[in-house]
Design a protein around this motif. Structure first.
Motif, short mmCIF file in Angstrom:
data_model
loop_
_atom_site.label_atom_id
_atom_site.label_comp_id
_atom_site.label_asym_id
_atom_site.label_seq_id
_atom_site.Cartn_x
_atom_site.Cartn_y
_atom_site.Cartn_z
N HIS A 11 0.83 -1.20 0.00
CA HIS A 11 0.00 0.00 0.00
C HIS A 11 0.87 1.26 0.00
CE1 HIS A 11 -3.37 2.60 0.68
NE2 HIS A 11 -2.96 2.97 1.90
N VAL A 12 1.88 1.27 0.85
CA VAL A 12 2.80 2.42 0.91
C VAL A 12 3.54 2.59 -0.41
CG1 VAL A 12 4.87 3.33 2.03
CG2 VAL A 12 3.06 2.31 3.41
N LEU A 13 4.01 1.46 -0.99
CA LEU A 13 4.74 1.52 -2.25
C LEU A 13 3.85 2.05 -3.37
CD1 LEU A 13 7.29 0.90 -3.88
CD2 LEU A 13 6.43 -1.43 -4.22
N ALA A 14 2.62 1.55 -3.45
CA ALA A 14 1.70 2.01 -4.50
C ALA A 14 1.39 3.49 -4.34
CB ALA A 14 0.41 1.19 -4.46
N ASN A 15 1.13 3.91 -3.11
CA ASN A 15 0.85 5.33 -2.86
C ASN A 15 2.09 6.19 -3.16
OD1 ASN A 15 -1.78 4.93 -2.10
ND2 ASN A 15 -1.40 5.06 0.09
N SER A 135 -7.08 14.47 -3.27
CA SER A 135 -7.21 15.14 -1.97
C SER A 135 -8.43 14.67 -1.20
CB SER A 135 -7.27 16.65 -2.17
OG SER A 135 -8.44 17.01 -2.89
N ALA A 136 -9.36 14.00 -1.89
CA ALA A 136 -10.57 13.50 -1.23
C ALA A 136 -10.41 12.07 -0.75
CB ALA A 136 -11.75 13.58 -2.19
N SER A 137 -9.18 11.55 -0.75
CA SER A 137 -8.93 10.19 -0.28
C SER A 137 -8.06 10.23 0.97
CB SER A 137 -8.23 9.38 -1.38
OG SER A 137 -6.98 9.96 -1.71
N GLY A 138 -7.99 9.11 1.66
CA GLY A 138 -7.14 9.03 2.84
C GLY A 138 -7.74 9.74 4.04
N ALA A 226 3.08 10.51 14.68
CA ALA A 226 3.90 11.68 15.00
C ALA A 226 5.38 11.42 14.72
CB ALA A 226 3.71 12.06 16.47
N LEU A 227 5.84 10.18 14.97
CA LEU A 227 7.24 9.84 14.69
C LEU A 227 7.53 9.98 13.20
CD1 LEU A 227 10.01 8.72 15.50
CD2 LEU A 227 9.05 6.41 15.26
N LEU A 228 6.66 9.43 12.36
CA LEU A 228 6.85 9.53 10.92
C LEU A 228 6.78 10.99 10.46
CD1 LEU A 228 4.71 6.51 9.64
CD2 LEU A 228 7.20 6.73 9.60
N LEU A 229 5.87 11.75 11.06
CA LEU A 229 5.77 13.16 10.72
C LEU A 229 7.06 13.89 11.09
CD1 LEU A 229 4.10 15.57 9.73
CD2 LEU A 229 3.22 15.81 12.07
N GLY A 230 7.63 13.56 12.25
CA GLY A 230 8.89 14.19 12.66
C GLY A 230 10.02 13.86 11.71
N ALA A 281 3.65 9.04 1.75
CA ALA A 281 2.80 7.88 1.46
C ALA A 281 2.69 6.97 2.67
CB ALA A 281 3.39 7.12 0.26
N TRP A 282 3.79 6.77 3.38
CA TRP A 282 3.78 5.97 4.59
C TRP A 282 2.93 6.63 5.67
CZ3 TRP A 282 8.91 4.04 7.35
CH2 TRP A 282 8.56 3.03 8.27
N LEU A 283 3.08 7.92 5.82
CA LEU A 283 2.31 8.68 6.81
C LEU A 283 0.82 8.57 6.53
CD1 LEU A 283 2.79 10.60 9.25
CD2 LEU A 283 2.69 12.49 7.64
N GLY A 284 0.46 8.60 5.25
CA GLY A 284 -0.95 8.49 4.89
C GLY A 284 -1.53 7.11 5.13
N SER A 285 -0.66 6.11 5.34
CA SER A 285 -1.13 4.74 5.59
C SER A 285 -1.23 4.41 7.08
CB SER A 285 -0.16 3.74 4.93
OG SER A 285 -0.06 3.99 3.55
N VAL A 286 -0.85 5.37 7.93
CA VAL A 286 -0.90 5.18 9.36
C VAL A 286 -2.05 5.99 9.91
CG1 VAL A 286 0.35 5.50 11.55
CG2 VAL A 286 1.57 4.79 9.48
N ALA A 287 -2.79 5.42 10.84
CA ALA A 287 -3.93 6.12 11.42
C ALA A 287 -3.49 7.41 12.09
CB ALA A 287 -4.63 5.22 12.44
#
Length: 290
Positions: A11-15, A135-138, A226-230, A281-287
């Motif tokens: 999922h992360v790779l595709a995104n 922008s309307a996804s995730g 938050a870690l990924l965002l940092g 993409a990874w950040l968008g796959s984490v809640a």
């Protein structure tokens, strides 16, 4: 069937691939608008937009498979196939179809010969539609359609594409310009383009983060999100530092040496842009933290 960890990685790779392709398309389109590359590169830019758009369209079925597997828990592809219709009826599922259609329309507009202005207009319209659906996804869709969160996400997505895509496209094509004066002039326009995009990225990014944690900054500090965002912010700061270096180089008289330095820092910045897009993409796959 793939495990949960493998599905997340796919999922992360595709995104990530879709984000990179989208950024390249916007970066190439911005090169026309900001004139960061001379008209001699028109053919290459149109080809780049077309191929990137086709890649975005090809990624959508992969995202559908991953989404269906995650939603239904199907153990095999045979069990997965009958579930596609149900998944496509959900918001997360149906939003993939218009993205694929818009991507194909972008590719057709870029690859089918037509007058330059018409081709540019069709590409811009198709990419605009594609950006709205993306922008309307995730996480941005969690507040419903036509929300302020989706608007902030659209601004952030478009501005990131212009910045990251512009840098990656210029890192590849700008050094091939033979005249130092031409390299310098186009580098200055790229710097202005990037600076404008960064303003929108910062404002929309702060707003997105505030909404993502539901205004609870303290409660978000010890989450994976938050870690990924940092980590992403560290890469962004590094890219900004390289951009500032480019600006100092452009303030010097254009010589072979200074333009070689500009090419080197642009290539490093382009690598950082790839990392930032993959982290996004990874950040968008984490809640979200909230």
């Amino acid at each position: 069937m793939l495990s949960e960890g493998q599905l997340l990685a796919l999922h992360v790779l595709a995104n990530g691939i879709a984000d990179v392709a989208f950024s390249l398309s916007l970066g190439a389109l911005a090169a026309f608008t900001w004139k960061t590359l001379p008209a001699v590169y028109d053919r290459k830019l149109f080809l780049l937009i077309g191929l990137a758009a086709l890649l975005m369209a090809a990624v959508q079925p992969v995202q559908l498979v991953v989404l269906t597997a995650g939603m239904t828990g199907a153990a095999s592809f045979a069990e997965l196939t009958p579930q596609f219709r149900d998944v496509l009826s959900t918001h997360a599922g149906w939003i993939l179809l218009p993205q694929a259609i818009a991507a194909v329309a972008t590719a057709a507009a870029a690859l089918i010969p037509s007058p330059r202005r018409l081709r540019f207009t069709l590409i811009a319209a198709s990419l605009f539609a594609l950006s709205l659906f993306r922008s309307a996804s995730g996480h941005a869709a969690s507040d419903g359609n036509y929300s302020l969160r989706e608007l902030a996400q659209w601004v952030h997505l478009a501005a990131t594409g212009v910045w990251a895509g512009g840098v990656m496209v210029s890192a590849r094509l700008l050094p091939s310009l033979r005249e130092t004066q031409l390299q310098h002039a186009n580098g200055e326009r790229l710097s202005l383009q990037s600076a404008t995009a960064i303003v929108f990225i910062v404002v929309s990014g702060i707003w997105n983060t505030w909404l993502g944690v539901d205004a609870d900054i303290q409660g978000a500090l010890h989450t994976r999100w938050a870690l990924l965002l940092g980590i992403k912010l560290l890469f962004v700061l590094a890219a900004l530092a390289l951009g500032a270096t480019n600006r100092r180089i452009l303030q010097q008289p254009p010589t072979d040496q200074t333009m070689h330095q500009l090419s080197s820092t642009l290539r490093m910045e382009a690598v950082l842009m790839l990392a930032i897009l993959l982290l996004s993409a990874w950040l968008g796959s984490v809640a979200p933290a909230a």
